[in-house]
Design a protein around this motif. Structure first.
Motif, PDB file in Angstrom:
ATOM      1  N   UNK A  68      38.411 -72.553  11.140  1.00 35.50           N
ATOM      2  CA  UNK A  68      37.071 -73.277  10.881  1.00 35.50           C
ATOM      3  C   UNK A  68      36.431 -72.436  10.505  1.00 35.50           C
ATOM      4  N   UNK A  69      35.455 -73.787   8.930  1.00 32.77           N
ATOM      5  CA  UNK A  69      34.371 -72.622   8.349  1.00 32.77           C
ATOM      6  C   UNK A  69      33.329 -71.503   8.776  1.00 32.77           C
ATOM      7  N   UNK A  70      33.673 -70.655   8.258  1.00 30.88           N
ATOM      8  CA  UNK A  70      32.500 -69.211   9.499  1.00 30.88           C
ATOM      9  C   UNK A  70      31.739 -69.397   7.897  1.00 30.88           C
ATOM     10  N   UNK A  71      30.277 -69.425   8.911  1.00 27.90           N
ATOM     11  CA  UNK A  71      28.786 -68.856   7.160  1.00 27.90           C
ATOM     12  C   UNK A  71      28.453 -67.518   7.450  1.00 27.90           C
ATOM     13  N   UNK A  72      28.338 -66.816   6.132  1.00 32.21           N
ATOM     14  CA  UNK A  72      27.202 -65.270   6.416  1.00 32.21           C
ATOM     15  C   UNK A  72      26.065 -65.483   5.898  1.00 32.21           C
ATOM     16  N   UNK A  99      41.918 -65.102  -2.649  1.00 32.14           N
ATOM     17  CA  UNK A  99      41.087 -65.646  -1.867  1.00 32.14           C
ATOM     18  C   UNK A  99      40.796 -67.045  -2.159  1.00 32.14           C
ATOM     19  N   UNK A 100      40.459 -68.201  -0.870  1.00 33.73           N
ATOM     20  CA  UNK A 100      40.273 -69.401  -1.778  1.00 33.73           C
ATOM     21  C   UNK A 100      39.191 -69.360  -1.938  1.00 33.73           C
ATOM     22  N   UNK A 101      39.079 -70.137  -2.603  1.00 31.92           N
ATOM     23  CA  UNK A 101      37.633 -70.839  -3.283  1.00 31.92           C
ATOM     24  C   UNK A 101      36.510 -70.630  -2.074  1.00 31.92           C
ATOM     25  N   UNK A 102      35.351 -70.521  -1.939  1.00 27.83           N
ATOM     26  CA  UNK A 102      34.108 -69.931  -0.959  1.00 27.83           C
ATOM     27  C   UNK A 102      32.462 -71.359  -1.116  1.00 27.83           C
ATOM     28  N   UNK A 103      32.046 -71.210  -0.635  1.00 27.51           N
ATOM     29  CA  UNK A 103      31.170 -72.264  -0.661  1.00 27.51           C
ATOM     30  C   UNK A 103      29.707 -70.867  -1.133  1.00 27.51           C
ATOM     31  N   UNK A 104      29.130 -70.667  -2.268  1.00 24.93           N
ATOM     32  CA  UNK A 104      28.133 -69.605  -1.980  1.00 24.93           C
ATOM     33  C   UNK A 104      26.845 -69.978  -2.519  1.00 24.93           C
ATOM     34  N   UNK A 105      25.901 -69.569  -1.752  1.00 25.52           N
ATOM     35  CA  UNK A 105      24.185 -69.788  -2.825  1.00 25.52           C
ATOM     36  C   UNK A 105      23.308 -69.015  -2.526  1.00 25.52           C
ATOM     37  N   UNK A 132      27.029 -67.243   2.378  1.00 19.49           N
ATOM     38  CA  UNK A 132      28.956 -67.777   2.126  1.00 19.49           C
ATOM     39  C   UNK A 132      29.476 -68.101   2.769  1.00 19.49           C
ATOM     40  N   UNK A 133      30.078 -69.611   3.193  1.00 16.13           N
ATOM     41  CA  UNK A 133      30.907 -69.778   3.532  1.00 16.13           C
ATOM     42  C   UNK A 133      32.398 -69.746   3.562  1.00 16.13           C
TER      43      UNK A 133
END
Length: 200
Positions: A68-72, A99-105, A132-133
């Motif tokens: 489950x993706x988790x967004x912080x 770590x695995x690649x993450x989504x970040x903005x 960050x996801x």
């Protein structure tokens, strides 16, 4: 049909219902019998926590294989630069492996309640916010990732787990959802129940 409770866990509260040391627990904010948390949030982290009395649902949400993706929302010390952002997106190597690649903005400060213990502007005159996801669940992973790229985490708020969102829940508030299908991330439906606030 299963029932899921979306709770905004406050800062400095354990993700459990009892504590021999007298620290704040989930029992202080939600009084629904027989529910357990699907996963956890650290004592010094805030945000979305999912609870249910359905063991199979908790397993589907919390087990690592379901990813489950988790967004912080993360408040960082200093103004994060492009090099650090790219490192987070591509994955960094921590003591327990890459770590695995993450989504970040980068984001503006989110519209969320001030923390009881506020960030001291004298000690931290410059901060920035990051969304960050990640799809992993290592111990204190987000904090370790941002520290690794040179921007320690000052405040950490979980905004989403899969399709479930923190929304406008204030710290200590919760809402209920009734799930009508075996795959809650695709077929969840809000019950329309009102939010609840713990009164001290």
């Amino acid at each position: 049909m299963s029932t899921l409770y979306l709770l905004h866990k406050p800062y400095r509260m354990l993700s459990q219902f009892t504590d021999k040391q007298g620290r704040a627990t989930l029992a202080d904010v939600i009084d629904v019998p027989g529910v357990y948390a699907a996963g956890r949030l650290d004592y010094d982290s805030e945000g979305l926590l999912l609870l249910s009395d359905d063991g199979s649902l908790i397993h589907r949400i919390a087990h690592p294989r379901h990813k489950q993706p988790k967004t912080y929302w993360v408040q960082l010390e200093g103004q994060i630069n492009d090099e650090a952002m790219n490192a987070l997106k591509n994955g960094v190597t921590l003591k327990d492996g890459p770590t695995q690649p993450a989504k970040a903005r980068r984001i503006a400060p989110p519209a969320i309640a001030l923390r009881d213990s506020r960030i001291d502007p004298k000690r931290h005159p410059t901060t920035s916010w990051l969304e960050l996801t990640i799809s992993e669940g290592r111990n204190r992973q987000v904090r370790r990732m941002t520290a690794h790229v040179g921007f320690p985490t000052l405040r950490l708020i979980r905004a989403a787990i899969g399709t479930w969102q923190l929304g406008d829940l204030a710290p200590g508030e919760w809402r209920k959802q009734t799930l009508h299908a075996p795959r809650p991330t695709k077929s969840s439906k809000r019950s329309g129940a009102p939010r609840h606030r713990h009164s001290k």
